[in-house]
Design an enzyme around this catalytic site. Structure first.
Site, PDB file in Angstrom:
ATOM      1  N   CYS A 244       0.862  -1.190   0.000  1.00 34.02           N
ATOM      2  CA  CYS A 244       0.000   0.000   0.000  1.00 34.02           C
ATOM      3  C   CYS A 244       0.894   1.234   0.000  1.00 34.02           C
ATOM      4  O   CYS A 244       1.665   1.449  -0.931  1.00 34.02           O
ATOM      5  CB  CYS A 244      -0.960  -0.020   1.182  1.00 34.02           C
ATOM      6  SG  CYS A 244      -0.187  -0.181   2.801  1.00 34.02           S
ATOM      7  N   ARG A 249      -2.153  -0.859   5.538  1.00 33.24           N
ATOM      8  CA  ARG A 249      -3.371  -1.355   4.889  1.00 33.24           C
ATOM      9  C   ARG A 249      -3.130  -2.748   4.289  1.00 33.24           C
ATOM     10  O   ARG A 249      -3.993  -3.622   4.316  1.00 33.24           O
ATOM     11  CB  ARG A 249      -3.796  -0.391   3.774  1.00 33.24           C
ATOM     12  CG  ARG A 249      -4.542   0.828   4.245  1.00 33.24           C
ATOM     13  CD  ARG A 249      -4.856   1.767   3.087  1.00 33.24           C
ATOM     14  NE  ARG A 249      -3.711   2.555   2.650  1.00 33.24           N
ATOM     15  CZ  ARG A 249      -3.709   3.389   1.621  1.00 33.24           C
ATOM     16  NH1 ARG A 249      -4.806   3.526   0.895  1.00 33.24           N
ATOM     17  NH2 ARG A 249      -2.636   4.082   1.300  1.00 33.24           N
TER      18      ARG A 249
END
Lengths: 286, 146
Positions: A244, A249
């Site tokens: 990410c 994430r």
């Protein structure tokens, strides 16, 4: 949401329900750990007996861009009173985004006896379950950890480059605008200094949050397979790298692919776009 | 440095003396406990999207209502029940900026967020809170133009 056991996950044991947690609040073999983005949440009220692991001060090296080392992990584990046999239950805000990040770091030290409370903090609170501001009194332990093993579930820049050159599977879990290069950062997040926008060549884009329902619980295995295997064609036995912006994430997606869908070789590239988009000479697609 | 609203300066002075994370967090939680969402007399849900603070993940909304003396009353809501930091920031802004001279409100630098929350706050959280401050500053600047 249906019972965890009925959702078809490959490794359903990596998820526990809020009911399960409520029934194990006084279990000496279980340590409940809250990990959030918002530093005010834990002190404002947490599951009784839960301790806090903060992604900034507990999991990261204070100077270098890296995670804590063996000594730091042993100190952290001792402070939160766990042994290698303790089942650590992580939960937190934002659909367990930060909880899966903490779990991933714990697994770098082979503390695989770690699970996620499905639905996280929001589900617990919305079910009207008790939250307390009282910090638990924890008896510290002496935890002997192995050296951090970055070889199995963590990817580095050079490895990612080789992976792309051999047409390996890559999942970019950022927003579509970040993936296309239109934005250098997540919607609502600041520009963090990447000088180029776009994505790593060959990557497919599946924003991390697609794996979660509105209430923060994980989607069923069938729903997840429809996204990751049918929609973008990932092969569960082929090496896969998720990334990410800085690797948080993508730890959520790493958890989904590894534990809920049973992919056999998934690594999280925590250097992610803030490293790739700044590195001289690395290939980029838009 | 431009003069800030007196209550804001008081908060900034308080936070400048804080030396530990726990002190900071406890103080911010106490402030967040004082947060009062916008009354139904001002706005009801679903709110007009024009009042949404763009960039705030906690789904904060802000309203600026002019007083007879041409200063502004600020009202806020935070839709995310876990948006505690946003609630603390809203409470600070409400207590500091409502009724304060517009010149002082318009002079507030978004960097004040880091005095309150510290530098180790996440990028996303810092951005959202800064946008809250910016929304209030924007309203003050608009008020000065009229």
């Amino acid at each position: 949401m249906s019972d965890i056991s009925s959702r078809g996950y490959k490794n359903a044991a990596k998820l526990v329900s809020t009911e399960w947690v409520a029934a194990h609040l006084n279990d000496d073999n279980v340590r409940i750990v809250e990990s959030n983005e918002d530093p005010l949440l834990y002190p404002s009220g947490h599951i009784p007996g839960a301790v806090e692991v903060d992604w900034v001060k507990d999991l990261n090296d204070p100077l270098r861009r890296d995670y804590l080392g063996k000594a730091g992990f042993e100190s952290l584990a001792g402070r939160i009173g766990i042994t290698p046999e303790t089942t650590v239950v992580f939960y937190g805000d934002k659909s367990n985004w930060w909880a899966t990040y903490a779990l991933w770091v714990f697994e770098l030290f082979d503390h695989t006896n770690a699970v996620i409370m499905d639905g996280g903090r929001l589900k617990w609170a919305e079910e009207g379950r008790e939250l307390t501001r009282e910090r638990p009194s924890i008896r510290a332990t002496n935890y002997t950890a192995p050296e951090r093993d970055d070889s199995q579930i963590r990817a580095f820049r050079d490895g990612v480059l080789q992976h792309t050159q051999s047409d390996g599977q890559l999942v970019d879990v950022r927003s579509p605008a970040e993936f296309s290069g239109e934005k250098l950062h997540m919607e609502g997040y600041p520009q963090e200094g990447a000088v180029r926008g776009g994505h790593i060549p060959g990557a497919d884009n599946v924003p991390w949050s697609r794996a979660a329902n509105e209430d923060g619980t994980f989607k069923t295995a069938d729903e997840l397979r429809a996204i990751y295997q049918e929609e973008i064609g990932l092969d569960p036995v082929a090496p896969t790298i998720a990334y990410c912006r800085i690797g948080e994430r993508s730890s959520h997606t790493w958890f989904v692919l590894t534990n809920l869908l049973g992919f056999s070789d998934v690594r999280n590239y925590d250097g992610s776009w803030t490293e790739w988009g700044n590195s001289v000479g690395l290939p980029i697609e838009r | 440095m431009p003069e800030y609203p007196a209550k804001l300066q008081e908060y900034l002075d308080d936070f400048s003396f804080i030396s530990t994370r726990d002190e900071r967090v406890d103080y911010l939680i106490a402030i967040a406990d004082e947060f009062e969402p916008v009354s139904a007399a001002i706005a009801t849900k679903p709110y007009d999207e024009g009042h949404r603070v763009v960039g705030c993940e906690s789904e904060a909304f802000v309203w600026a209502i002019e007083r007879p003396d041409h200063t502004l009353d600020f009202h806020f809501d935070v839709l995310n029940p876990q948006g505690l930091s946003a609630m603390a920031m809203c409470a600070i802004l409400d207590q500091s900026c409502s009724g304060a001279p517009l010149e002082q409100v318009a002079a507030i630098d978004g960097e004040v967020v880091f005095t309150f929350f510290g530098r180790d706050i996440s990028m996303g959280k810092g951005r959202g809170l800064t946008e809250l401050v910016n929304a209030v500053v924007y309203s003050a600047k608009q008020g000065l133009r009229h």
